[in-house]
Design an enzyme around this catalytic site. Structure first.
Site, PDB file in Angstrom:
ATOM      1  N   SER A   1       0.817  -1.223   0.000  1.00  0.00           N
ATOM      2  CA  SER A   1       0.000   0.000   0.000  1.00  0.00           C
ATOM      3  C   SER A   1       0.849   1.271   0.000  1.00  0.00           C
ATOM      4  CB  SER A   1      -0.951   0.017   1.203  1.00  0.00           C
ATOM      5  OG  SER A   1      -0.238  -0.240   2.392  1.00  0.00           O
TER       6      SER A   1
ATOM      7  N   GLU B   1     -17.544  22.344 -16.018  1.00  0.00           N
ATOM      8  CA  GLU B   1     -17.950  20.974 -16.375  1.00  0.00           C
ATOM      9  C   GLU B   1     -17.150  19.945 -15.582  1.00  0.00           C
ATOM     10  OE1 GLU B   1     -19.373  21.121 -20.952  1.00  0.00           O
ATOM     11  OE2 GLU B   1     -17.318  21.724 -20.622  1.00  0.00           O
TER      12      GLU B   1
ATOM     13  N   ASN C   1      -2.426  -1.917  12.986  1.00  0.00           N
ATOM     14  CA  ASN C   1      -3.875  -1.653  13.050  1.00  0.00           C
ATOM     15  C   ASN C   1      -4.150  -0.373  13.831  1.00  0.00           C
ATOM     16  OD1 ASN C   1      -3.768  -4.147  11.947  1.00  0.00           O
ATOM     17  ND2 ASN C   1      -4.798  -5.229  13.620  1.00  0.00           N
TER      18      ASN C   1
ATOM     19  N   ASN D   1     -15.625  27.032 -24.336  1.00  0.00           N
ATOM     20  CA  ASN D   1     -16.311  26.021 -23.530  1.00  0.00           C
ATOM     21  C   ASN D   1     -16.049  26.201 -22.026  1.00  0.00           C
ATOM     22  OD1 ASN D   1     -17.317  24.781 -25.855  1.00  0.00           O
ATOM     23  ND2 ASN D   1     -15.419  23.608 -26.123  1.00  0.00           N
TER      24      ASN D   1
ATOM     25  N   THR E   1     -37.668  29.129 -11.233  1.00  0.00           N
ATOM     26  CA  THR E   1     -38.088  27.864 -10.625  1.00  0.00           C
ATOM     27  C   THR E   1     -38.460  26.969 -11.813  1.00  0.00           C
ATOM     28  OG1 THR E   1     -40.407  28.509 -10.456  1.00  0.00           O
ATOM     29  CG2 THR E   1     -39.042  28.978  -8.540  1.00  0.00           C
ATOM     30  N   HIS E   2     -38.243  25.695 -11.670  1.00  0.00           N
ATOM     31  CA  HIS E   2     -38.504  24.731 -12.767  1.00  0.00           C
ATOM     32  C   HIS E   2     -37.784  25.139 -14.052  1.00  0.00           C
ATOM     33  CE1 HIS E   2     -42.024  23.332 -10.330  1.00  0.00           C
ATOM     34  NE2 HIS E   2     -42.129  24.622 -10.075  1.00  0.00           N
TER      35      HIS E   2
ATOM     36  N   TYR F   1     -10.235  -5.525  13.076  1.00  0.00           N
ATOM     37  CA  TYR F   1      -9.553  -5.107  11.854  1.00  0.00           C
ATOM     38  C   TYR F   1      -9.593  -6.217  10.801  1.00  0.00           C
ATOM     39  CZ  TYR F   1      -6.005  -3.778   8.488  1.00  0.00           C
ATOM     40  OH  TYR F   1      -5.369  -3.470   7.313  1.00  0.00           O
TER      41      TYR F   1
ATOM     42  N   GLN G   1      -7.704  -1.726   4.165  1.00  0.00           N
ATOM     43  CA  GLN G   1      -6.590  -1.023   3.508  1.00  0.00           C
ATOM     44  C   GLN G   1      -7.093  -0.177   2.331  1.00  0.00           C
ATOM     45  OE1 GLN G   1      -2.697  -2.836   3.091  1.00  0.00           O
ATOM     46  NE2 GLN G   1      -2.960  -2.847   0.876  1.00  0.00           N
TER      47      GLN G   1
ATOM     48  N   LYS H   1      -8.115   4.131   1.751  1.00  0.00           N
ATOM     49  CA  LYS H   1      -7.274   5.329   1.597  1.00  0.00           C
ATOM     50  C   LYS H   1      -7.464   6.054   0.280  1.00  0.00           C
ATOM     51  CE  LYS H   1      -4.247   3.137   4.663  1.00  0.00           C
ATOM     52  NZ  LYS H   1      -5.332   2.108   4.738  1.00  0.00           N
TER      53      LYS H   1
ATOM     54  N   LYS I   1     -15.837  28.322 -30.632  1.00  0.00           N
ATOM     55  CA  LYS I   1     -16.255  27.799 -29.319  1.00  0.00           C
ATOM     56  C   LYS I   1     -15.450  28.352 -28.141  1.00  0.00           C
ATOM     57  CE  LYS I   1     -18.966  25.081 -28.547  1.00  0.00           C
ATOM     58  NZ  LYS I   1     -18.823  23.622 -28.552  1.00  0.00           N
TER      59      LYS I   1
ATOM     60  N   SER J   1     -12.345  24.804 -29.016  1.00  0.00           N
ATOM     61  CA  SER J   1     -12.524  23.554 -29.737  1.00  0.00           C
ATOM     62  C   SER J   1     -11.430  23.432 -30.787  1.00  0.00           C
ATOM     63  CB  SER J   1     -13.897  23.563 -30.421  1.00  0.00           C
ATOM     64  OG  SER J   1     -13.904  22.655 -31.512  1.00  0.00           O
TER      65      SER J   1
HETATM   66  N1  ARG Z   1      -1.721  -1.340   5.214  1.00  0.00           N
HETATM   67  C1  ARG Z   1      -2.644  -1.676   6.239  1.00  0.00           C
HETATM   68  C2  ARG Z   1      -3.911  -0.842   6.105  1.00  0.00           C
HETATM   69  O1  ARG Z   1      -3.857   0.160   5.531  1.00  0.00           O
HETATM   70  C3  ARG Z   1      -2.036  -1.417   7.576  1.00  0.00           C
HETATM   71  C4  ARG Z   1      -2.519  -2.329   8.637  1.00  0.00           C
HETATM   72  C5  ARG Z   1      -1.996  -3.699   8.376  1.00  0.00           C
HETATM   73  N2  ARG Z   1      -2.371  -4.596   9.403  1.00  0.00           N
HETATM   74  C6  ARG Z   1      -2.302  -5.913   9.265  1.00  0.00           C
HETATM   75  N3  ARG Z   1      -2.650  -6.617  10.253  1.00  0.00           N
HETATM   76  N4  ARG Z   1      -1.901  -6.452   8.157  1.00  0.00           N
HETATM   77  O2  ARG Z   1      -4.940  -1.180   6.570  1.00  0.00           O
END
Ligand code: ARG
Length: 474
Positions: free
Chosen positions: A31, A305, A120, A300, A165-166, A332, A337, A340, A298, A292
């Protein structure tokens, strides 16, 4: 700790494994590519943690000093350069990366860094602190957005505008009242962020899920002492199982961001429509439009948007998190994971949109001729005439409504609209009606005069509360 075959770093969990990890699987479960953004908070976790380990007698003064030195120098680099340099390291995640760096700098003392703690606990701590900081940052940007709406309004002081309105013309309003509607939305959003900020606590000390056993509670007491005085935002966990399982605070922040995004999208939609040649009420600044490659004429409204289009991404983040957490058994689970990317993505998207709109809004212009042309149509003031009949001629509102309705119906079959109706036709609709009354009441000056809200951008007098972020002394 086992050496990791791919990264050359050390795993935090290798002891019970006979062989190496499958290479493809190792990459799949890494990660670092995204959690590197948590570096600053994860180092702070370690700084608090080693303070508590020292107080609990689990580190010597010398070990503590060398760990602190290594952590502080890494934190300094992260804060001065930003955490981007970490991405290319091959580590499994940000926690392993930081551990590896401390090992390099502090040597043997690093073997004690992970005493009593788990990733964790770290990841929940890091993400909560990230949410606190980004909540405060988003609120500041919202303040600037409200200010830029005010600037736009001040630059068009006294300008009238069309109220719909509308998507049908409804009543004339001031441009200030129109913009103030967005000001009110964003003020509510800011209040939501403030409430969220006020409630959020960054907790520490959950271990893997069951708290800590070593040191007979002295670690927990030491933690309390270490974090005391830190604006009350960092504290030892209340329920350790909940702490490592909980991602409500991400879902809640994403809900608030989704509401902000919905408001931005409504603003974008209005400005897209109103600046098109069918409405032609607003002119957008060239700096924030594109052309464009084929059609030379154009211009835009791409910024707007893209803001509108971002809604799918921000709402998607909220749905992503809700779905991720649905039905997860306590406590956990590795599924978490994947919390994020949606969090970081929504925060970063929102912040870019807010920052761009702050610069865009003051440059928008009202197309006065188009507004005046639209406002010369007397049907726009049907409501004002009905209210005049109630106020001046004491008609019940329903009768006044029907009377003006009849006037509009008659005007539809006259070539010149209301202006084409003769005195006797008006009198036949109602004895109180004549051309002089129609002329005096059915116009923008009368309509935006007495009895109308004067300003949409009034300050509500409440000073917004500040956002006091916690800090770890380095
Ligand atoms: N990369 C993990 C997460 O974001 C960190 C926690 C990992 N814990 C574990 N017991 N493998 O959740």
């Amino acid at each position: 700790m086992k050496k990791d075959r791919r990264s050359g770093g050390r795993k935090l969990w290798g002891g019970r494994f006979g062989g190496g990890t499958d290479g493809e699987f190792f990459d799949f479960q890494r990660s670092l590519d995204y959690d590197f953004k948590l570096a600053e908070y994860d180092i702070s976790h370690s700084l608090i943690h080693i303070g508590a380990l020292l107080d609990a007698g689990l580190l010597s003064g010398k070990e503590y000093s060398s760990l602190k030195k290594a952590l502080r120098s890494l934190l300094k680099r992260v804060l001065s350069e930003g955490p981007g340099f970490i991405v290319s390291a091959g580590a499994e995640d940000i926690h392993s990366y930081i551990h590896g760096q401390v090992e390099k700098e502090a040597g043997a003392a690093a073997m004690k860094l992970h005493t009593l703690r788990s990733r964790n606990d770290q990841v929940a701590f890091d993400e909560k602190w990230y949410c606190l900081k980004e909540c405060a940052g988003t609120a500041l940007l919202l303040d600037s957005l409200i200010l830029s709406l005010k600037t736009l309004s001040d630059r068009h002081r006294g300008s009238l505008f069309l109220g719909y309105t509308h998507t049908r013309r409804a009543q004339v309003i001031t441009f200030d009242l129109y913009l103030g509607a967005f000001g009110s939305m964003f003020s509510r959003d800011r209040q939501r962020l403030e409430d969220y900020f006020g409630r959020l606590r960054v907790c520490i000390g959950a271990g893997a899920l069951a708290g800590t056993s070593l040191g007979e509670g002295s670690y927990a007491n030491a933690l309390r002492a270490v974090v005391s005085g830190n604006s009350g935002k960092i504290m030892p966990v209340d329920n350790s199982v909940d702490h490592v399982s909980d991602r409500d605070y991400i879902i809640e922040l994403l809900s608030i961001l989704s509401i902000i995004q919905m408001h931005l999208s409504r603003l974008a939609e209005d400005f897209i429509l109103y600046s098109g040649s069918e409405y032609a009420l607003l002119c957008l600044p060239d700096e924030f439009c594109t052309g464009s490659s084929l059609m030379p004429h154009k211009k835009n409204p791409d910024l707007l948007e893209l803001v509108r289009g971002n809604t799918g991404r921000v709402y998607g983040s909220l749905v992503w998190l809700l779905t991720l957490m649905k039905g997860l058994p306590l406590s956990y689970n590795r599924d978490m994971q994947f919390d994020k990317e949606p969090l970081f993505g929504a925060v970063e998207n929102l912040k870019s949109e807010l920052s761009l709109l702050c610069r865009f809004l003051p440059l928008v212009k009202v197309n006065k001729q188009a507004v005046e042309a639209a406002l010369s149509d007397k049907t726009f003031y049907a409501t004002e005439l009905a209210e005049w009949l109630v106020r001046e001629k004491k008609l019940p509102f329903k009768t006044a409504h029907e009377t003006v309705g009849a006037l509009i119906l008659a005007a539809e079959s006259s070539a010149k609209g209301i202006d084409g109706l003769k005195e006797e036709e008006l009198r036949r609709i109602h004895p109180a009606l004549n051309r002089a009354v129609v002329g005096r009441v059915m116009n923008p000056v009368y309509a935006t005069g007495a009895g109308k809200p004067a300003s949409g951008n009034k300050k509500n007098g409440r000073k917004p509360a500040g956002f006091r972020l916690p800090s770890v002394r380095i």
